[in-house]
Each structure stands twice: as structure tokens, then as C-alpha cells.
Design a protein around this motif. Structure first.
Motif, PDB file in Angstrom:
ATOM      1  N   ARG A 178     -40.744   2.520  19.234  1.00 19.15           N
ATOM      2  CA  ARG A 178     -40.087   2.490  20.469  1.00 19.15           C
ATOM      3  C   ARG A 178     -40.924   2.032  21.666  1.00 19.15           C
ATOM      4  NH1 ARG A 178     -35.160   4.262  19.977  1.00 19.15           N
ATOM      5  NH2 ARG A 178     -34.568   5.747  18.553  1.00 19.15           N
ATOM      6  N   ARG A 179     -42.171   2.189  21.662  1.00 17.42           N
ATOM      7  CA  ARG A 179     -43.048   1.568  22.890  1.00 17.42           C
ATOM      8  C   ARG A 179     -43.651   0.282  22.410  1.00 17.42           C
ATOM      9  NH1 ARG A 179     -43.794   2.647  27.801  1.00 17.42           N
ATOM     10  NH2 ARG A 179     -45.825   2.298  28.857  1.00 17.42           N
ATOM     11  N   HIS A 180     -43.535  -0.463  22.879  1.00 13.80           N
ATOM     12  CA  HIS A 180     -44.213  -1.999  22.544  1.00 13.80           C
ATOM     13  C   HIS A 180     -44.442  -2.566  23.673  1.00 13.80           C
ATOM     14  CE1 HIS A 180     -39.658  -2.892  22.783  1.00 13.80           C
ATOM     15  NE2 HIS A 180     -40.397  -4.118  22.932  1.00 13.80           N
TER      16      HIS A 180
ATOM     17  N   ASP B 163     -34.767   3.635  24.415  1.00 17.99           N
ATOM     18  CA  ASP B 163     -34.637   5.006  23.885  1.00 17.99           C
ATOM     19  C   ASP B 163     -33.046   4.647  23.302  1.00 17.99           C
ATOM     20  OD1 ASP B 163     -36.761   6.213  24.673  1.00 17.99           O
ATOM     21  OD2 ASP B 163     -35.897   6.786  26.488  1.00 17.99           O
TER      22      ASP B 163
ATOM     23  N   ALA C  90     -45.834  -3.538  28.697  1.00 17.46           N
ATOM     24  CA  ALA C  90     -45.520  -2.256  27.728  1.00 17.46           C
ATOM     25  C   ALA C  90     -43.921  -1.734  28.400  1.00 17.46           C
ATOM     26  CB  ALA C  90     -46.787  -1.217  27.908  1.00 17.46           C
ATOM     27  N   HIS C  91     -43.139  -1.384  27.327  1.00 18.60           N
ATOM     28  CA  HIS C  91     -42.059  -0.679  27.557  1.00 18.60           C
ATOM     29  C   HIS C  91     -41.327  -0.194  26.513  1.00 18.60           C
ATOM     30  CE1 HIS C  91     -41.366  -5.067  26.395  1.00 18.60           C
ATOM     31  NE2 HIS C  91     -40.202  -4.443  26.077  1.00 18.60           N
ATOM     32  N   SER C  92     -40.345   0.585  26.693  1.00 16.97           N
ATOM     33  CA  SER C  92     -39.530   1.290  25.628  1.00 16.97           C
ATOM     34  C   SER C  92     -38.168   1.457  25.591  1.00 16.97           C
ATOM     35  CB  SER C  92     -40.403   2.772  25.533  1.00 16.97           C
ATOM     36  OG  SER C  92     -39.723   3.416  26.775  1.00 16.97           O
TER      37      SER C  92
END
Length: 82
Positions: A63-65, A50, A46-48
């Protein structure tokens, strides 16, 4: 580093001893690498982002997926486990 060492060992101690020493060094290197490798190394991270707009095709609306992680143009370095 081990290439010149192998030549020096071969000339000083002979091929059998040199190969034994190099095999021991390779084994020590493998054990050291295993000790450094994280115990939990998930395929999906999981990462995002910005800095990408929400309509960017990679984000798919959020944004977070999470997805199977690869280093590519969208992911220039490994994501942290957040």
C-alpha cells in the motif's frame, strides 16, 4: 488583471513608464511565487492507498510506495509528504 492595467498605464503614462511598471509587477510576482514554493520539493514522493486492493497494478504488492510523482488518474491531487 494586468491586461486592462497595461492599457490604462499606456494611455496615462506612456509606453516606457507602463512597461517599467509592468516589469516591476512581473518581478514582484516571480519573487512572491519563489517565496511560496516549498524549499524541498522531491521528485519521488512516498504515499499510500487505502482504497485500492493489494493486487492493483499500481501498488505492486504494498500500500505504501514511492515513485516519481505525477498528477494522473491514479493521483488526482498532489501527495502529502508523509
Amino acid at each position: 488583471m494586468t491586461y486592462p492595467l497595461s492599457g490604462w498605464l499606456m494611455t496615462q503614462l506612456g509606453p516606457v513608464v507602463a512597461l517599467g511598471i509592468l516589469a516591476a509587477l512581473a518581478g514582484a510576482g516571480a519573487l512572491f511565487a519563489l517565496s511560496l514554493w516549498p524549499r524541498e520539493d522531491p521528485e519521488v514522493v512516498a504515499h499510500s492507498y487505502d482504497n485500492l486492493p493489494l493486487d492493483h497494478p499500481h501498488l505492486k504488492g504494498g500500500r505504501r510506495h514511492a515513485h516519481p510523482f505525477v498528477v494522473d488518474d491514479e493521483h488526482p491531487r498532489w501527495a502529502s509528504h508523509l
